[in-house]
Structure formats: structure tokens, C-alpha cells
Design an enzyme around this catalytic site. Structure first.
Site, short mmCIF file in Angstrom:
data_model
loop_
_atom_site.label_atom_id
_atom_site.label_comp_id
_atom_site.label_asym_id
_atom_site.label_seq_id
_atom_site.Cartn_x
_atom_site.Cartn_y
_atom_site.Cartn_z
N LYS A 111 0.83 -1.20 0.00
CA LYS A 111 0.00 0.00 0.00
C LYS A 111 0.87 1.26 0.00
CE LYS A 111 -4.00 -2.23 2.08
NZ LYS A 111 -4.58 -2.64 3.36
N LYS A 190 -4.68 -10.65 -13.18
CA LYS A 190 -5.70 -10.89 -12.15
C LYS A 190 -6.75 -9.77 -12.18
CE LYS A 190 -6.10 -11.23 -7.20
NZ LYS A 190 -6.50 -10.41 -6.27
N LYS A 193 -9.64 -4.08 -9.24
CA LYS A 193 -10.02 -2.69 -9.46
C LYS A 193 -8.78 -1.83 -9.76
CE LYS A 193 -12.47 0.93 -7.11
NZ LYS A 193 -12.27 1.49 -5.79
#
Ligand code: TRP
Length: 326
Positions: A111, A190, A193
């Protein structure tokens, strides 16, 4: 009968990867197990800092889940922030979590690499997740492969707590389904979003058809057999039983097959598959009060379970000073 528990991110438009990756499996669980399922809006604060988006996404996620078959009467379904004991529990657990454990979190590192700010919420994300699981006595936790480490952290925390303070928490088992681990997006990576390659489940027919038509394919000559280890084949397989899948293999291997035709058929198959769910989704969209009522009831049920665990944890840690408890 085991207690199966999982949290869902209210991350916006629901896509095929969400559904076949985790949701359908969870919904199936409710037939033979006790399902606890919640929308993790506290966790979402780490990425969504906009009041309207968070509120809408939360309600949309609830409507998605109910329309796809989650039965709020049978299962316990709620919004995370309606059971705020998880925050208290996060503080209690924080005191037995070494920083090293959180420093090793690959999800946290990813992240940061993606540009999220290194704040305390993001850092302690796994401790809140541990609370989510431990406070409801979750025994089996169906999650995607990317959550495996978070589950290990939860187990670590529970074992450590029980060792220091005595047996309070259930040690949960992860349930990671290998077969549906990877659902390809329209570009073959994959479906996610963050890659912008998703196919939404509920949305405008025209837009969704366009997504199906843009699934990547190779330029194999029309008379040649086609590769089946491809996004188009894998996506189509999600809707097929074994014999139908065999037919599709044959179709791919036969000369003259046009990718465009297969894409069209796949779209039709998709559209029919989700037809009843789409109807339910539209109904809920016009009956939001019904959805909210279910969520509030779910929170009440969940809260009763959480109360037992949090009060045992408080006692075990010496936070109670009722004469009767000393
Ligand atoms: N971190 C999970 C995800 O991103 C969501 C989540 C929060 C969760 N709390 C949980 C999953 C508890 C399982 C159990 O998908």
C-alpha cells in the site's frame, strides 16, 4: 456446524472477480454453517476519505451481497462500525503486538508502494482485522490469497493473548480456495479494481457487453486450434459445468472458431446467469430501508457475541474492578 466469518471491503463496483473469488463461496457456506459477514467500513477509512463515497459504497456492498444470495435472516450480516467494540478490542490487542509483526506485513508495504500515506490506521490495519475475527469467535475465515498473511498475524495475536492472559480467543483457520484463486480480468492479469480490468456484475448492459468484447485474445489464424490457457477461456469456464467445459475445449480446438462469437456467447451466458440477481438488486435499490433494517438487526446479533468476548478479555487483563470479579 462451524462459525464462518469474513469481512468485505466496500470498495465500489462489484465485479466478477469478487463474486467468483470469494462471495459465491461464502454464500454457499450459509447452508451448512453459521455465517458471520460484515462490511468493513472502518478498514475502508484507510483508503476512502470521502463521506459520500464511503456511505454509498457501504450500502451498495450490502445490496450486492443480499441480492446475490446472502440471507440476512439466516446469517449475521452487519456493518463493522455498528459494533464499535472492535475498536476497543484493537486497543487491548495492540498491547501485545510487537511492531516487528506489523513491519513484516506485505500488504502494508504494497500500500505504501502504491502511494498511500503511512498513517497509524494503515499500520494497525491487521490488528483491527484480528479484532474482527477474534471478537466473534470466527473459526473458519474464507479469504483471498492476498489476505493469507493477515490471517497468520491474527493467529499469532490470538495465540499470544491466550498465552499471556489465558484462553479467551478461538484460534481461526484460514480457508483459501486454490481453484478460484486467480480470475483474469479483460487484459489477462488478475481481475482487480487497481488494474482497471474488471467486468462489473450490475451495470448498464451496453457497457458490460463492451467489456466482454474487449477481453484480450491472440492473433492465431482462424483455422488453427486456439489456446485454452487464456482469459477468455477461463472467464467462460466460470459459468460452465464439466461437460459444458469440455464442449468449450472442443470449440477452441476446432478450426473456424471466431473469438468474437465466443465473446458474444459468453456475454449472453453471463447476462442470463445474473438475471435473477439483477432483479433482486433493482428491488433493493428501491427499498433501502429494508436493507438498513437488516443491517441494524445483524449488528444487534453480532454485538451480543462481541460483548461476551470483550468482557472476557477485559476481565482477563485486569480491567474489571467489580468486587465480584476480584
Ligand atoms: N482485509 C480484508 C480484505 O481486504 C477485509 C477484512 C477485514 C476481513 N476484516 C476481516 C476479512 C476479517 C476476513 C476477516 O479483503
Amino acid at each position: 456446524m462451524k462459525r464462518v466469518l469474513s469481512g468485505i471491503q466496500p470498495s465500489g463496483e462489484l465485479h466478477l472477480g469478487n463474486y467468483f473469488g470469494m462471495m459465491s463461496r461464502m454464500i454457499r457456506y450459509q447452508n451448512e454453517n453459521e455465517l458471520f459477514c460484515f462490511i468493513v467500513n472502518y478498514h475502508a477509512l484507510t483508503t476512502i476519505q470521502d463521506k459520500v463515497s464511503l456511505t454509498n459504497n457501504t450500502l451498495n456492498a450490502a445490496m450486492d451481497f443480499i441480492s446475490l444470495g446472502l440471507d440476512p435472516e439466516k446469517s449475521t450480516f452487519w456493518v463493522q462500525s455498528d459494533v464499535p467494540q472492535v475498536c476497543e478490542s484493537t486497543w487491548l490487542l495492540s498491547n501485545i503486538v510487537n511492531l516487528g509483526l506489523l513491519d513484516r506485513s506485505t500488504s502494508y508495504k504494497n500500500k505504501l508502494a502504491k502511494g498511500l500515506t503511512a498513517n497509524l490506521g494503515l499500520y494497525s490495519y491487521p490488528v483491527l482485522m484480528a479484532s474482527d475475527i477474534l471478537l466473534f469467535g470466527g473459526e473458519i475465515v474464507p479469504v483471498g490469497q492476498d489476505q493469507k498473511q493477515h490471517l497468520e498475524i491474527t493467529r499469532d495475536i490470538a495465540l499470544r493473548f491466550n498465552k499471556v492472559y489465558g484462553d479467551v480467543f478461538v484460534i481461526p483457520e484460514p480457508d483459501i480456495d486454490k481453484s478460484t484463486k486467480l480470475i483474469p480480468g479483460i487484459d489477462g492479469q488478475k481481475m482487480s479494481k487497481s488494474y482497471g480490468n474488471t467486468i462489473p456484475i450490475f451495470g448498464e448492459e451496453k457497457n458490460i457487453r463492451k467489456k466482454f468484447m474487449s477481453i484480450v485474445t491472440d492473433s492465431t489464424d482462424i483455422q488453427q486450434p486456439k489456446d485454452i490457457d487464456t482469459a477468455l477461456f477461463h472467464l467462460y469456464s466460470l459459468f460452465l459445468n464439466e461437460s459444458e467445459k469440455e464442449n468449450l475445449v472442443n470449440r477452441f480446438k476446432s478450426p473456424g472458431m471466431r473469438y468474437g462469437d465466443v465473446k458474444n456467447d459468453l456475454f449472453e451466458c453471463f447476462w442470463t446467469y445474473f438475471e435473477p440477481y439483477r432483479k433482486k438488486r433493482n428491488y433493493l435499490e428501491n427499498h433501502k430501508d429494508f436493507v438498513v433494517n437488516h443491517l441494524k438487526n445483524g449488528a444487534k446479533k453480532a454485538s451480543e457475541v462481541a460483548e461476551v468476548y470483550i468482557s472476557n478479555a477485559r476481565k482477563a487483563m485486569g480491567l474489571n474492578y467489580e468486587i465480584a470479579d476480584i
